[in-house]
Design an enzyme around this catalytic site. Structure first.
Site, PDB file in Angstrom:
ATOM      1  N   CYS A 126      -1.361  -2.412  14.486  1.00  9.66           N
ATOM      2  CA  CYS A 126      -2.077  -2.656  13.226  1.00  9.66           C
ATOM      3  C   CYS A 126      -3.172  -1.627  12.955  1.00  9.66           C
ATOM      4  CB  CYS A 126      -2.705  -4.045  13.216  1.00  9.66           C
ATOM      5  SG  CYS A 126      -1.511  -5.370  13.295  1.00  9.66           S
TER       6      CYS A 126
ATOM      7  N   HIS B 268       5.755  -3.518  10.757  1.00 14.40           N
ATOM      8  CA  HIS B 268       5.473  -2.095  10.988  1.00 14.40           C
ATOM      9  C   HIS B 268       5.636  -1.732  12.467  1.00 14.40           C
ATOM     10  CE1 HIS B 268       1.587  -3.378  12.526  1.00 14.40           C
ATOM     11  NE2 HIS B 268       1.345  -4.006  11.401  1.00 14.40           N
TER      12      HIS B 268
ATOM     13  N   CYS C 247     -24.395 -40.576  -2.922  1.00 11.16           N
ATOM     14  CA  CYS C 247     -25.753 -40.135  -3.265  1.00 11.16           C
ATOM     15  C   CYS C 247     -26.284 -40.879  -4.486  1.00 11.16           C
ATOM     16  CB  CYS C 247     -25.741 -38.642  -3.526  1.00 11.16           C
ATOM     17  SG  CYS C 247     -24.545 -38.191  -4.791  1.00 11.16           S
TER      18      CYS C 247
ATOM     19  N   CYS D 117      23.593  28.900  -0.176  1.00 11.28           N
ATOM     20  CA  CYS D 117      24.059  29.488  -1.432  1.00 11.28           C
ATOM     21  C   CYS D 117      23.125  29.196  -2.595  1.00 11.28           C
ATOM     22  CB  CYS D 117      25.473  29.005  -1.757  1.00 11.28           C
ATOM     23  SG  CYS D 117      25.524  27.302  -2.330  1.00 11.28           S
TER      24      CYS D 117
ATOM     25  N   CYS E 189      21.277   8.923   3.148  1.00  8.42           N
ATOM     26  CA  CYS E 189      21.635   9.786   4.269  1.00  8.42           C
ATOM     27  C   CYS E 189      21.039  11.180   4.117  1.00  8.42           C
ATOM     28  CB  CYS E 189      23.155   9.892   4.365  1.00  8.42           C
ATOM     29  SG  CYS E 189      23.674  10.959   5.710  1.00  8.42           S
TER      30      CYS E 189
ATOM     31  N   CYS F 117      -1.785  -8.427  10.636  1.00  7.41           N
ATOM     32  CA  CYS F 117      -2.449  -7.906   9.433  1.00  7.41           C
ATOM     33  C   CYS F 117      -1.788  -8.383   8.150  1.00  7.41           C
ATOM     34  CB  CYS F 117      -2.480  -6.377   9.479  1.00  7.41           C
ATOM     35  SG  CYS F 117      -0.864  -5.606   9.399  1.00  7.41           S
TER      36      CYS F 117
ATOM     37  N   CYS G 144      20.516  24.389  -1.821  1.00  7.04           N
ATOM     38  CA  CYS G 144      21.241  24.625  -0.581  1.00  7.04           C
ATOM     39  C   CYS G 144      20.632  25.847   0.087  1.00  7.04           C
ATOM     40  CB  CYS G 144      22.728  24.863  -0.875  1.00  7.04           C
ATOM     41  SG  CYS G 144      23.619  25.603   0.526  1.00  7.04           S
TER      42      CYS G 144
END
Ligand SMILES: [Zn+2]
Ligand SMILES: [Zn+2]
Ligand SMILES: [Zn+2]
Ligand SMILES: [Zn+2]
Ligand SMILES: [Zn+2]
Ligand SMILES: [Zn+2]
Length: 503
Positions: free
Chosen positions: A264, A259, A145, A294, A304, A254, A291
């Site tokens: 999605c 997942h 230019c 008791c 777990c 996504c 518990c």
């Protein structure tokens, strides 16, 4: 993780590089393209993908530019600008260029005065409009230019654009209102190496962003991109989990962490719901409960959920607080939400209470698996330390204790899957197929808890548990495959009815 679980990156590594690049140019995805990488028994929840390094992406761009440059007879730096302008749709560019050269060049910020080569020049009687320097022998530069500035100002300008603003393919001439683009040749002439390197990185980024079949691995500092042909329209029928060479499992649709089996659209809705309802849900991540028999305080220090009270030896489930002995039997359902009969549809309060209860059922299980995955991992890291000890005590080699590592990985992955099965189930409308889904979910859950339990054993016992642990690991992994396969087939065949629209 078993190696047939996902298409691992090892399947398509360097030896196929040469084919890679020529394949990479194709705009269309004919079946041939994937056939040769297709594993014989790809599972219904797996998708085809390839992982590319930074330099492979750069090479692929260069080759496409070169090809167009040969066809159009234009310098490659101009073809690069054109290709970016046309978002790498080669055929469209060539066709339009042949129709109307000037229009295409103008629209892309190039001009027709292509013959003049760009170079750094000294111009008599020149004064730089930016810094007003008019010294004799000043080095200057102008794009086609002809808006000319001193080299120093130009360089500062480019550095600002590239390093601070992060621009690359759309940097314009410094003259206000001029839309002529700075091309790679100008960068090479003017910018110091650190800036031109950055420019290349940014260009690569736009290349990946411009192409629908490419996505950067979202793991922090990872520089690989993944190529997968699953488009946005297919996301109602498949959950495209891909694995980057860095080891990160993520959704190509996504960009979030893996997942599966949840599509999605449901993931998005679920995350939004959990954010909106975070106060109502107020998930207590406390690691202590009482518990049920008791009332002694019980602390959870592993993932777990099968708990045994130290005091009275009562065995119960951390999630529902029900007796463990009934878990896994056909009549007891820890995972299934039983709608209470007889809620008066006109009683708004009763209705909203019922719907909150339902949400909390799924949310607590979702959040619990997330929490358990963290605890499992913490426990594994502790175990890993002790493993070194175990090695020297038992005379086992490093290879021989890898069963703990693979068990831990499978556990993490399965808890991730289980977590998302609860979001999936939350939006699932009841029909005769939901029972199969819930049974698969329960089976995987029980298997996961058994494996997780083994992790909580004293380290001295772990060596003697090797065979059992390897068996359980394989079994758990298999349960996961069954669940994912069943849900993926259901999606593909449009068998699941969701309470919300997936589109
Ligand atoms: Zn200047
Ligand atoms: Zn200009
Ligand atoms: Zn990665
Ligand atoms: Zn996704
Ligand atoms: Zn007790
Ligand atoms: Zn339970």
């Amino acid at each position: 993780m078993s190696d047939d679980d996902f298409m691992s990156d090892e399947d398509f590594n360097d030896e196929s590089l040469e084919e890679t690049d020529s394949e990479f140019e194709d705009e269309t995805y004919d079946d041939d393209r994937y056939l040769k990488y297709d594993k014989p028994q790809r599972k219904s929840y797996e998708v085809e993908f390839r992982v590319y390094s930074d330099s492979q992406i750069q090479k692929a761009q260069a080759e496409q530019i070169e090809e167009v440059s040969n066809i159009l007879g234009l310098p490659s730096e101009q073809c690069a600008v054109l290709m970016r302008h046309f978002k790498w749709q080669k055929e469209r560019l060539i066709e339009q260029y042949l129709n109307s050269q000037e229009e295409v060049l103008g629209a892309a910020g190039l001009d027709t005065n292509a013959a003049r080569t760009l170079k750094i020049e000294k111009v008599k009687g020149f004064m730089c409009d930016i810094c007003c320097n008019d010294e004799n022998g000043l080095e200057t530069f102008a794009l086609r230019c002809d808006h000319r500035y001193c080299v120093e100002c130009y360089t500062v300008y480019l550095e600002q654009k590239i390093k601070e603003e992060g621009e690359s393919g759309r940097i314009q001439c410094p003259c206000e209102g001029c839309s002529t683009l700075v091309d790679s040749k100008a960068i090479k002439l003017l910018a110091p190496k650190s800036v031109s390197d950055r420019y290349q990185v940014l260009l690569n980024r736009t290349y990946v962003d411009d192409k629908d079949n490419l996505r950067w691995c979202p793991a922090p500092n990872c520089e690989y991109a993944v190529d997968c042909a699953i488009g946005p329209k297919q996301l109602t029928t498949i959950v495209p989990t891909v694995v980057c060479s860095c080891g990160h499992h993520f959704c190509f649709g996504c960009g979030l962490n893996d997942h599966q089996p949840c599509p999605c659209a449901l993931v998005k809705k679920w995350i939004k719901k959990c954010e909106d309802d975070s106060e109502t849900a107020n998930w207590i991540s406390a690691n202590t409960k009482e518990c049920p028999k008791c009332l002694a305080t019980i602390e959870k220090n592993g993932g777990c959920n099968h708990m045994t009270c130290r005091k009275c030896k009562h065995e119960f489930c951390w999630v529902c607080m029900g007796p463990w002995s009934e878990h896994g039997t056909s009549w007891y359902n820890c995972n299934r939400f039983e709608e209470k009969a007889g809620v008066d549809a006109r009683d708004h309060q009763a209705k909203s209470r019922a719907s909150l209860e339902r949400y909390l059922h799924y949310y607590n299980r979702y959040a619990n698996h997330e929490q358990s995955a963290k605890l499992d991992k913490d426990l594994y890291l502790k175990t890993e330390k002790k493993m070194t000890l175990l090695q020297s005590q038992s005379g086992m080699s490093w290879i021989e204790v890898q069963y703990l590592d693979s068990a831990s990985k499978v556990l993490q992955q399965c808890r991730q899957t289980l977590k998302w099965t609860y979001a999936f189930a939350f939006y699932l409308e009841r029909n005769n197929l939901t029972h199969i889904f819930e049974d698969n979910q329960k089976d995987l859950e029980m298997a996961v808890e058994t494996l997780s339990e083994l992790f909580e054993r004293p380290v001295e016992q772990l060596a003697s548990l090797k065979v059992e642990m390897m068996d359980k690991t394989a079994y758990v992994n298999n349960r996961r495959i069954i669940l994912l396969d069943d849900t993926a087939k259901g999606l593909l065949e449009d068998k699941w009815n969701f309470t919300v629209d997936l589109n």
